[in-house]
Design a protein around this motif. Structure first.
Motif, short mmCIF file in Angstrom:
data_model
loop_
_atom_site.label_atom_id
_atom_site.label_comp_id
_atom_site.label_asym_id
_atom_site.label_seq_id
_atom_site.Cartn_x
_atom_site.Cartn_y
_atom_site.Cartn_z
N GLU A 50 41.12 54.14 58.64
CA GLU A 50 42.40 53.73 58.07
C GLU A 50 42.25 52.50 57.19
OE1 GLU A 50 45.07 53.17 61.32
OE2 GLU A 50 45.34 55.33 61.68
N TYR A 51 41.42 51.56 57.62
CA TYR A 51 41.23 50.34 56.84
C TYR A 51 40.56 50.68 55.50
CZ TYR A 51 40.43 45.49 55.63
OH TYR A 51 40.46 44.27 54.98
N LEU A 52 39.56 51.53 55.53
CA LEU A 52 38.87 51.90 54.29
C LEU A 52 39.81 52.66 53.35
CD1 LEU A 52 35.41 53.03 55.70
CD2 LEU A 52 35.90 50.94 54.44
N THR A 53 40.62 53.54 53.90
CA THR A 53 41.58 54.28 53.08
C THR A 53 42.51 53.33 52.34
OG1 THR A 53 41.53 56.21 54.54
CG2 THR A 53 43.46 55.97 53.12
N ASP A 54 42.91 52.26 53.03
CA ASP A 54 43.87 51.31 52.44
C ASP A 54 43.23 50.30 51.51
OD1 ASP A 54 45.91 52.52 53.87
OD2 ASP A 54 45.84 51.09 55.53
N HIS A 55 41.92 50.00 51.70
CA HIS A 55 41.35 48.85 51.00
C HIS A 55 40.06 49.08 50.23
CE1 HIS A 55 44.28 46.26 52.96
NE2 HIS A 55 43.96 46.80 54.12
N ALA A 56 39.46 50.26 50.31
CA ALA A 56 38.14 50.44 49.69
C ALA A 56 38.19 50.74 48.20
CB ALA A 56 37.38 51.56 50.41
N SER A 57 39.31 51.21 47.69
CA SER A 57 39.38 51.63 46.29
C SER A 57 39.15 50.47 45.33
CB SER A 57 40.75 52.27 46.01
OG SER A 57 40.82 52.73 44.69
N GLY A 58 38.09 50.57 44.55
CA GLY A 58 37.77 49.56 43.54
C GLY A 58 37.24 48.26 44.08
N ASN A 59 37.00 48.20 45.39
CA ASN A 59 36.64 46.94 46.04
C ASN A 59 35.25 46.97 46.67
OD1 ASN A 59 39.24 46.04 45.41
ND2 ASN A 59 40.08 46.81 47.34
N LEU A 60 34.77 45.78 47.06
CA LEU A 60 33.56 45.65 47.86
C LEU A 60 33.98 45.54 49.32
CD1 LEU A 60 30.53 45.01 48.41
CD2 LEU A 60 31.09 42.59 48.00
N VAL A 61 33.40 46.39 50.17
CA VAL A 61 33.66 46.33 51.61
C VAL A 61 32.33 46.20 52.34
CG1 VAL A 61 34.67 47.46 53.62
CG2 VAL A 61 35.71 47.78 51.37
N VAL A 62 32.21 45.19 53.19
CA VAL A 62 31.03 45.02 54.05
C VAL A 62 31.42 45.46 55.46
CG1 VAL A 62 29.37 43.40 55.05
CG2 VAL A 62 30.14 43.11 52.67
N ILE A 63 30.63 46.36 56.06
CA ILE A 63 30.86 46.82 57.43
C ILE A 63 29.78 46.23 58.32
CG2 ILE A 63 31.01 48.81 58.96
CD1 ILE A 63 31.91 50.47 56.56
N ASP A 64 30.19 45.41 59.27
CA ASP A 64 29.28 44.66 60.13
C ASP A 64 29.61 44.95 61.62
OD1 ASP A 64 27.63 42.81 61.33
OD2 ASP A 64 28.60 41.04 60.45
N SER A 65 28.89 45.85 62.24
CA SER A 65 27.79 46.64 61.70
C SER A 65 27.79 48.01 62.37
CB SER A 65 26.45 45.94 61.97
OG SER A 65 26.13 46.00 63.35
N LEU A 66 27.04 48.96 61.77
CA LEU A 66 26.93 50.28 62.37
C LEU A 66 26.23 50.21 63.72
CD1 LEU A 66 25.87 52.47 59.31
CD2 LEU A 66 28.16 52.11 60.25
N THR A 67 25.40 49.21 63.92
CA THR A 67 24.70 49.04 65.19
C THR A 67 25.70 48.89 66.33
OG1 THR A 67 22.96 47.88 63.98
CG2 THR A 67 22.89 47.75 66.38
N ASP A 68 26.79 48.17 66.09
CA ASP A 68 27.82 48.01 67.12
C ASP A 68 28.43 49.35 67.48
OD1 ASP A 68 27.56 45.23 67.28
OD2 ASP A 68 28.93 44.91 65.61
N LEU A 69 28.69 50.20 66.49
CA LEU A 69 29.27 51.51 66.76
C LEU A 69 28.30 52.39 67.54
CD1 LEU A 69 31.01 52.41 63.37
CD2 LEU A 69 32.06 51.48 65.44
N ILE A 70 27.04 52.35 67.15
CA ILE A 70 26.03 53.20 67.79
C ILE A 70 25.84 52.83 69.25
CG2 ILE A 70 23.57 53.81 67.74
CD1 ILE A 70 23.74 53.37 64.66
N SER A 71 26.05 51.57 69.58
CA SER A 71 25.84 51.12 70.96
C SER A 71 27.01 51.42 71.89
CB SER A 71 25.57 49.60 70.98
OG SER A 71 26.72 48.89 70.55
N LEU A 72 28.12 51.94 71.34
CA LEU A 72 29.27 52.28 72.18
C LEU A 72 28.97 53.48 73.07
CD1 LEU A 72 32.23 51.98 69.62
CD2 LEU A 72 31.98 50.64 71.73
#
Length: 278
Positions: free
Chosen positions: A150-172
């Motif tokens: 949802e956040y990316l849908t609202d804010h990624a267009s034309g912008n720089l987005v840093v996701i910190d980090s995929l490691t946190d998601l993988i460890s869930l």
């Protein structure tokens, strides 16, 4: 073709001004080898281009004629608040650059969604204690991948987005976000990013995942920049190399570049030496 600067000036100049718009790029590497500092530099320098043009010109220089700064800079964390991220960035980059830049950086803390199904006490990861209203709304809480999407849908267009980090998601635990769901999210992100036209940088600790998982992440994104430690004599050096990246790797190969030696200075990550095929 327009480009979006990574914010590392020498690297941008070698690849035609930056990343092709609409790219999802993995920043993968060993702990402390430079991936996180690259993300910090990218966010800070791009924000500085809007916040303080004099400082930007001094520390980055002129933006390539083929490139445009992203309209907005967003930093998404699953476990840290804006204050914590700001403090971390100032460990790598001078406060006089971080302070004006952070005023134009949007920080999104998804700690609530990340920790909500864990046994971690609620007041460890939110600033206020749970209220009766919170309890009443608990049935409608968002899944962490849904929240990110949802956040990316609202804010990624034309912008720089840093996701910190995929490691946190993988460890869930799998009941919160299994590997298949994370892989599918990245594939969907890659597809949607083409229409968004911005730049998404996703950090991952390569030491914490298997080779097979790393291969799947690379296949689900547009490019991978890897960071490693190398030993030579009594010294250790940080190195960076582009493993694959549409529209970027070919330019580096044309220059016969095989690896970049990098260093962390007061204005962020910088290239100290370019190794070429001899």
């Amino acid at each position: 073709m327009n480009r979006i600067p990574f914010g590392v000036s020498q690297f941008d100049s070698l690849i035609g001004g930056g990343s092709p718009p609409g790219s999802v790029v993995l920043l993968a590497g060993d702990a402390g080898a430079g991936a996180r500092e690259f993300a910090y530099t990218s966010a800070t320098i791009n924000a500085l281009g809007h916040a303080d043009t004099d400082q930007f010109d001094l520390h980055y220089g002129e933006v390539d004629s083929r490139a445009n700064l992203p309209e907005e800079i967003h930093y998404v964390s699953f476990t840290a608040s804006a204050e914590e991220i700001h403090a971390e960035i100032t460990h790598a980059i001078d406060e006089e650059l971080v302070s004006p830049a952070s005023e134009l950086m949007a920080f999104e803390d998804l700690s609530t969604e990340y920790f909500q199904l864990s046994p971690i006490p609620h007041d460890w990861y939110v600033e206020k204690r749970r209220t009766i209203t919170d309890l009443g709304q608990s049935h409608s809480r968002r899944d962490i991948l849904e929240a990110l999407g949802e956040y990316l849908t609202d804010h990624a267009s034309g912008n720089l987005v840093v996701i910190d980090s995929l490691t946190d998601l993988i460890s869930l635990p799998d009941e919160q976000a299994d590997w298949h769901e994370i892989s599918m999210l990245l594939k969907g992100m890659k597809k949607a990013s083409q229409s968004w036209g911005g730049l998404i940088l996703a950090l991952v600790d390569q030491e914490s995942i298997t080779d097979t998982q790393m291969g799947e992440l690379m296949g689900a994104t547009d490019g991978t920049i890897s960071f490693e430690w190398e030993s030579g004599g009594n010294e250790r050096a940080r190195t960076m190399f582009v493993r694959e990246f549409r529209g970027v790797l070919s330019r580096i190969e044309d220059e016969n570049i095989i690896r970049f030696e990098i260093e962390i200075q007061g204005d962020g990550l910088d290239i100290s030496n370019v190794r070429k095929i001899r």
